[in-house]
Motif scaffolding. Structure first.
Motif, PDB file in Angstrom:
ATOM      1  N   ILE A  21       0.835  -1.205   0.000  1.00 62.25           N
ATOM      2  CA  ILE A  21       0.000   0.000   0.000  1.00 62.25           C
ATOM      3  C   ILE A  21       0.868   1.252   0.000  1.00 62.25           C
ATOM      4  N   LEU A  22       1.919   1.239   0.817  1.00 56.91           N
ATOM      5  CA  LEU A  22       2.810   2.396   0.921  1.00 56.91           C
ATOM      6  C   LEU A  22       3.433   2.730  -0.427  1.00 56.91           C
ATOM      7  N   SER A  23       3.853   1.693  -1.145  1.00 53.48           N
ATOM      8  CA  SER A  23       4.534   1.927  -2.423  1.00 53.48           C
ATOM      9  C   SER A  23       3.610   2.564  -3.449  1.00 53.48           C
ATOM     10  N   SER A  24       2.301   2.286  -3.315  1.00 52.50           N
ATOM     11  CA  SER A  24       1.358   2.838  -4.292  1.00 52.50           C
ATOM     12  C   SER A  24       0.988   4.290  -3.997  1.00 52.50           C
ATOM     13  N   THR A  25       1.275   4.754  -2.776  1.00 52.71           N
ATOM     14  CA  THR A  25       0.884   6.121  -2.410  1.00 52.71           C
ATOM     15  C   THR A  25       2.058   7.033  -2.079  1.00 52.71           C
ATOM     16  N   ILE A  26       3.229   6.453  -1.816  1.00 55.56           N
ATOM     17  CA  ILE A  26       4.362   7.265  -1.377  1.00 55.56           C
ATOM     18  C   ILE A  26       4.829   8.230  -2.468  1.00 55.56           C
ATOM     19  N   ILE A  49       0.604   6.636 -11.739  1.00 58.54           N
ATOM     20  CA  ILE A  49      -0.301   5.959 -10.806  1.00 58.54           C
ATOM     21  C   ILE A  49      -1.089   4.863 -11.523  1.00 58.54           C
ATOM     22  N   THR A  50      -1.625   5.193 -12.702  1.00 54.24           N
ATOM     23  CA  THR A  50      -2.493   4.266 -13.423  1.00 54.24           C
ATOM     24  C   THR A  50      -1.760   2.998 -13.846  1.00 54.24           C
ATOM     25  N   ALA A  51      -0.498   3.109 -14.258  1.00 54.41           N
ATOM     26  CA  ALA A  51       0.264   1.934 -14.709  1.00 54.41           C
ATOM     27  C   ALA A  51       0.348   0.885 -13.620  1.00 54.41           C
ATOM     28  N   ALA A  52       0.645   1.323 -12.394  1.00 57.86           N
ATOM     29  CA  ALA A  52       0.729   0.380 -11.275  1.00 57.86           C
ATOM     30  C   ALA A  52      -0.645  -0.192 -10.938  1.00 57.86           C
ATOM     31  N   VAL A 104       4.726  -0.886 -13.614  1.00 57.49           N
ATOM     32  CA  VAL A 104       3.939  -2.065 -13.986  1.00 57.49           C
ATOM     33  C   VAL A 104       4.401  -3.285 -13.194  1.00 57.49           C
ATOM     34  N   ILE A 105       5.723  -3.446 -13.079  1.00 59.38           N
ATOM     35  CA  ILE A 105       6.269  -4.577 -12.312  1.00 59.38           C
ATOM     36  C   ILE A 105       5.861  -4.468 -10.848  1.00 59.38           C
TER      37      ILE A 105
END
Length: 542
Positions: A21-26, A49-52, A104-105
């Motif tokens: 979760i942290l990696s998606s918002t940091i 943001i969208t790619a992830a 993406v990864i």
């Protein structure tokens, strides 16, 4: 398992979930700086943001199905290793395309961590007791979702620089990997391994094509909403998704569990999850941009300004989780959360570049409270209706649609905001006698702009952000309607559904759920009378 044993098993799992979760918002508060240094546009901003989220969404059902077939502990560890690789790549990115590849990864790994965390909790904890632990997971999600921008802002302002917003997740991931090895103890039952690879390919292709279309349609230099290219992309996506539905009705182990999502509670929970995903990811993405670009805050200050949303999310998740465990009732918290979400987003939709920051903080606290009350309880409602063998697929389906909603929301709202901001900037420049350059995306580098132009850009972003939150509020109404029609089924105290043949029902049948609910009531009554938690009650089948 005792409460202590469950907590020990969840230690590493929650650490891994927090890292994902942290990696998606940091990166939220680091994005304006990243776009500045890598010369990105508003479209690039949304796609980081969208790619992830897209990779997360496309792979979540696959991870969920794998969780039903293979050792969940090994799958979690594998997803962490993939995550570390993506984070290191992102930290060394020198161009936008390279950064998007790394994201993406990371998204593939985040899909695994999200789906597997939900599946493991559903495997070891009965629904009636799961509210307490879902509250813990909701708290971790709340802190990671809203606390990430705070940590990211601090790192960007420090000598470390924006690259460490990616590198900092690596040691956290390694720590969670070690903790998982020693603390997570779950029994794996081997089942025949059949993966719906064709369904996986159709799902990924169909969703990806649709999101790419909505991201670039109407953008300068790309294609119009109504054009031959749009028709090809939308038509191709519809064909791929229609083929997916056909394949899923024929294969023995579908990647999208149609038998589950056709049920009333999972279907309505999924609809609500899409709306919640849009609100959750859009708020964390565009709120940081509003504070930095429109209000001139530093990344660290922008992170601090998101604390009201963190507090609301945390309180909503923990309090509702504890109350669900105590009372066994969950629908009331979904309805209340949806109402708070609509109210908070609607109020935030009235802000501009001059609104009092205290007022903005109050508005974000309200919708944060609503998010906290809804996210984990939607998953709980679905897990309560399915057998233990399908928990991975069911959890993955909810997480998939929530993330698809978030990815689509960030992409569409990002494109909408880009168009709106460009229009406002053009009007502002025309008012002072400057002609806006024709074509080209809106640049986010304010450092080289003259002060009069910088003020126009800040005002445009402030006014444009309000529209994003107002649209999210309208979408959140869908979540309220969906949860109003969900039928509240009593939370069972068993990990699996009671197996009964009563009235022709089988495992997972409505009759099974009814018997489970009656058994729960008897257990509640007996425990209340004896005050002895070791009492066991046997209910004769039929």
């Amino acid at each position: 398992m005792t409460h202590r044993q469950v907590l020990e098993s969840l230690t590493g799992l929650l650490a891994a979930f927090f890292t994902a979760i942290l990696s998606s918002t940091i990166v939220a508060n680091a994005l304006p700086t990243i776009m500045d240094q890598l010369h990105g546009t508003q479209t690039d901003f949304a796609w980081v943001i969208t790619a992830a989220l897209l990779a997360n969404a496309a792979t979540t059902p696959i991870w969920g199905k794998l969780a039903d077939l293979f050792n969940k502990k090994l799958l979690v560890q594998l997803s962490i290793i993939i995550f570390v690789a993506g984070s290191v790549m992102a930290g060394f990115a020198t161009t936008i395309p390279f950064l998007l590849t790394a994201r993406v990864i990371q998204g593939v790994a985040m899909g695994g961590l999200t789906a597997l965390a939900q599946a493991i909790i559903g495997t070891i904890i009965p629904p009636r007791e799961r509210g307490r632990y879902s509250g813990y997971m909701g708290a971790v999600m709340a802190v990671g979702t809203a606390g990430g921008p705070l940590l990211g802002g601090y790192i960007v302002d420090s000598p470390l620089g924006w690259r460490w917003t990616f590198f900092v997740c690596v040691p956290l991931a390694i720590i969670s990997l070690v903790l998982l090895q020693f603390t997570l103890k779950i029994k794996h039952v081997r089942v025949p391994a059949k993966i719906d690879w064709l369904g996986s390919i159709l799902l990924t292709s169909g969703v990806s094509l649709l999101l790419i279309w909505v991201s670039f349609a109407g953008q300068s230099g790309y294609y119009d909403w109504i054009s031959g290219q749009s028709a090809l992309m939308v038509g191709g996506s519809v064909i791929l998704l229609a083929a997916l539905l056909f394949v899923e009705t024929k294969v023995s182990h579908p990647i999208i569990p149609l038998k589950i999502i056709r049920q009333r509670t999972p279907a309505l929970a999924i609809v609500a999850s899409v709306a919640v995903g849009i609100a959750m990811f859009s708020s964390s993405t565009f709120l940081g941009q509003y504070y930095q670009v429109a209000r001139g805050a530093t990344p660290t200050e922008a992170g601090l300004l998101t604390l009201p949303m963190i507090a609301g999310n945390l309180i909503g998740a923990v309090a509702s989780g504890l109350l669900v465990t105590r009372t066994g009732k969950w629908k009331r918290y979904l309805v209340g959360g949806a109402i708070l979400l609509i109210a908070g987003l609607g109020l935030t939709g009235t802000i501009d570049h001059q609104t009092s920051l205290a007022l903005v903080g109050m508005y974000t606290f309200i919708f944060g409270l609503g998010l906290g009350m809804m996210m984990q309880n939607l998953v709980l409602a679905v897990q309560n209706t399915v057998a233990a063998k399908d928990i991975g697929s069911a959890s993955g389906a909810v997480a998939f649609f929530r993330t698809v909603g978030g990815a689509a929301g960030v992409a569409v709202l990002g494109a909408t905001m880009g168009t709106k901001v460009a229009s406002l900037i053009s009007e502002g420049l025309a008012a002072i006698g400057i002609k806006a350059p024709a074509g080209g995306a809106t640049q986010l580098d304010l450092s080289t702009m003259p002060e009069p132009i910088k003020l126009i850009v800040r005002a445009s972003y402030g006014d444009g952000a309000a529209m994003i939150f107002m649209i999210s509020a309208v979408i959140a109404v869908v979540a309220l309607v969906a949860v109003l029609f969900i039928k509240e089924i009593p939370l069972r105290r068993t990990v699996d559904i009671v197996d009964t043949k009563h009235d022709g029902g089988g495992a997972g049948s409505v009759a099974g759920l009814a018997v489970a609910g009656v058994a729960d009531s008897i257990v509640d009554s007996t425990m209340a009378e004896t005050e002895d938690p070791s009492v066991s009650v046997s209910l004769d089948k039929g």
